[in-house]
Scaffold this motif. Sequence first.
Motif, short mmCIF file in Angstrom:
data_model
loop_
_atom_site.label_atom_id
_atom_site.label_comp_id
_atom_site.label_asym_id
_atom_site.label_seq_id
_atom_site.Cartn_x
_atom_site.Cartn_y
_atom_site.Cartn_z
N ILE A 39 45.23 -32.18 0.22
CA ILE A 39 46.83 -32.55 -1.26
C ILE A 39 47.32 -31.54 -1.20
CG2 ILE A 39 46.41 -33.42 -3.47
CD1 ILE A 39 44.18 -34.73 -2.38
N ASP A 40 46.53 -30.45 -1.23
CA ASP A 40 48.59 -29.34 -2.34
C ASP A 40 48.98 -28.94 -0.98
OD1 ASP A 40 47.00 -29.57 -4.74
OD2 ASP A 40 45.51 -27.74 -3.73
N GLY A 41 48.77 -29.23 -0.07
CA GLY A 41 50.00 -29.44 1.62
C GLY A 41 50.86 -30.09 1.44
N TRP A 42 50.58 -31.63 0.92
CA TRP A 42 51.18 -32.82 1.12
C TRP A 42 52.07 -32.73 0.11
CZ3 TRP A 42 52.25 -35.76 4.51
CH2 TRP A 42 51.49 -36.43 5.27
N LYS A 43 51.25 -32.38 -1.43
CA LYS A 43 52.31 -32.07 -2.46
C LYS A 43 52.97 -31.48 -2.08
CE LYS A 43 48.77 -33.45 -6.04
NZ LYS A 43 47.93 -32.76 -6.91
N GLU A 44 53.22 -30.32 -0.98
CA GLU A 44 54.01 -29.54 -1.29
C GLU A 44 55.10 -29.95 -0.08
OE1 GLU A 44 54.95 -25.06 0.19
OE2 GLU A 44 52.81 -25.75 0.39
N VAL A 45 55.14 -30.49 0.69
CA VAL A 45 55.79 -31.31 1.17
C VAL A 45 56.74 -32.62 0.81
CG1 VAL A 45 55.79 -33.32 3.06
CG2 VAL A 45 54.35 -31.13 3.32
N LEU A 46 55.88 -33.43 0.42
CA LEU A 46 56.56 -34.35 -0.87
C LEU A 46 57.41 -33.30 -1.70
CD1 LEU A 46 53.56 -36.84 -1.68
CD2 LEU A 46 55.59 -36.63 -0.21
N LEU A 47 57.49 -33.02 -2.32
CA LEU A 47 58.48 -31.77 -3.34
C LEU A 47 59.98 -31.14 -2.52
CD1 LEU A 47 58.81 -30.56 -5.86
CD2 LEU A 47 57.94 -28.56 -5.11
N LYS A 48 59.83 -30.50 -0.78
CA LYS A 48 60.64 -30.43 -0.42
C LYS A 48 61.48 -31.74 0.21
CE LYS A 48 58.35 -25.87 1.23
NZ LYS A 48 58.07 -24.99 2.52
N ALA A 49 60.82 -32.53 0.27
CA ALA A 49 61.12 -33.61 0.58
C ALA A 49 62.31 -34.28 0.11
CB ALA A 49 60.31 -34.91 1.29
N LYS A 50 61.61 -33.59 -1.95
CA LYS A 50 62.82 -34.49 -3.05
C LYS A 50 64.03 -33.73 -2.92
CE LYS A 50 58.11 -36.58 -5.41
NZ LYS A 50 58.02 -36.33 -6.35
N ALA A 51 63.84 -32.33 -2.53
CA ALA A 51 64.35 -31.70 -2.91
C ALA A 51 66.14 -31.68 -1.50
CB ALA A 51 64.73 -29.43 -2.81
N LEU A 52 65.74 -32.66 -0.73
CA LEU A 52 66.66 -32.90 0.26
C LEU A 52 67.75 -33.92 -0.23
CD1 LEU A 52 64.28 -33.56 2.81
CD2 LEU A 52 65.74 -31.03 3.10
N PRO A 53 68.99 -33.98 0.44
CA PRO A 53 70.21 -34.70 -0.29
C PRO A 53 69.54 -36.19 -0.06
CG PRO A 53 71.18 -33.30 1.73
CD PRO A 53 69.19 -32.94 1.65
N ASP A 54 70.06 -37.21 -1.27
CA ASP A 54 69.43 -38.49 -1.29
C ASP A 54 69.99 -39.50 -0.99
OD1 ASP A 54 67.80 -40.30 -2.85
OD2 ASP A 54 69.69 -40.62 -4.23
N ASN A 55 69.92 -39.17 0.25
CA ASN A 55 70.88 -40.09 1.16
C ASN A 55 69.77 -41.05 2.17
OD1 ASN A 55 69.78 -39.03 3.57
ND2 ASN A 55 71.56 -37.21 3.38
N SER A 56 70.12 -42.18 3.11
CA SER A 56 69.04 -42.91 3.15
C SER A 56 68.42 -43.18 3.95
CB SER A 56 70.15 -44.28 3.46
OG SER A 56 70.98 -44.44 4.95
N ALA A 57 68.86 -41.79 5.24
CA ALA A 57 67.79 -41.24 6.14
C ALA A 57 66.55 -40.22 5.56
CB ALA A 57 68.82 -40.18 6.62
N ASN A 58 66.93 -40.05 4.13
CA ASN A 58 66.22 -39.05 3.41
C ASN A 58 64.44 -39.87 2.92
OD1 ASN A 58 66.52 -36.47 4.61
ND2 ASN A 58 68.25 -36.11 3.11
N GLN A 59 65.80 -41.37 1.97
CA GLN A 59 64.70 -41.73 1.38
C GLN A 59 64.04 -42.37 2.46
OE1 GLN A 59 67.87 -44.75 -0.22
NE2 GLN A 59 68.95 -43.24 -1.23
N LEU A 60 64.14 -42.93 3.33
CA LEU A 60 63.30 -43.71 4.66
C LEU A 60 62.10 -42.36 5.62
CD1 LEU A 60 62.77 -46.22 6.25
CD2 LEU A 60 64.28 -45.62 8.07
N GLU A 61 62.49 -41.84 4.82
CA GLU A 61 61.62 -40.16 5.64
C GLU A 61 60.38 -40.58 4.40
OE1 GLU A 61 59.90 -37.40 7.70
OE2 GLU A 61 60.61 -39.23 8.21
#
Length: 239
Positions: A39-61
Amino acid sequence: MRYLPLLLLLFACTCVSAQCNNSTELNQQARTAYLTNDIDGWKEVLLKAKALPDNSANQLEMARLGLGAAGTAMASQNDAFLSECLDLMEDSLDKFWESDKKDPAANGLYSAYLGLLIAQSPMKGMLYGSKSSKYATKGVSYDAKNPVAQYCLGSNLFYTPETWGGDPELAVEHLQAAIATNNDEAGCDWFHLQTLALLGQAQSKAGDTAGARMTYLKALELEPEFGYVAKVLLPALSK
């Protein structure tokens, strides 16, 4: 000759690792979190994903990653984290719908989101069951070669009770289609491994034990440390 099987196994593992060197750091971290139910690993992944540019490709990912994290939350019986993942999926898909309502993966992922709401609270099945099936079917209708859409329809058919339209044999067909449409480096993606695991379960549920065994062995060929398959799913076939 006595060491040949071991050498072949080591060679196979080396090949998989070499292929995965081309995947993104985020995807590698998601793969590790998935395989270890971290779970902690997933939280880190999601936190990094949130920092990506807010575009449609990243929203889908983000929605796709939320699905993977939600699976770990359910396996760990962590309802608080599951709710976080569901909120994340909903928010990401709501943003994505503004640009494209006919994307196959987005429709499939929305179906999966509704399915997770039902899994979290079975009483919601009456409210979201048919809607989940509808979006899963729409996703494949928009693009039958989209692995996410095919997976989500297969998942919907697998988890839906047969009295309400579930069909394990049809689930097998769609999950096999999801596997077939993935690229050569699919084994480096946690989602591909998850698809193999669910395909084996659908084959087993449909009565094809031999097919399920072959699928699980394929998953272990791609990832020898796939504990869920090695320690739970594969042994269950012999019971």
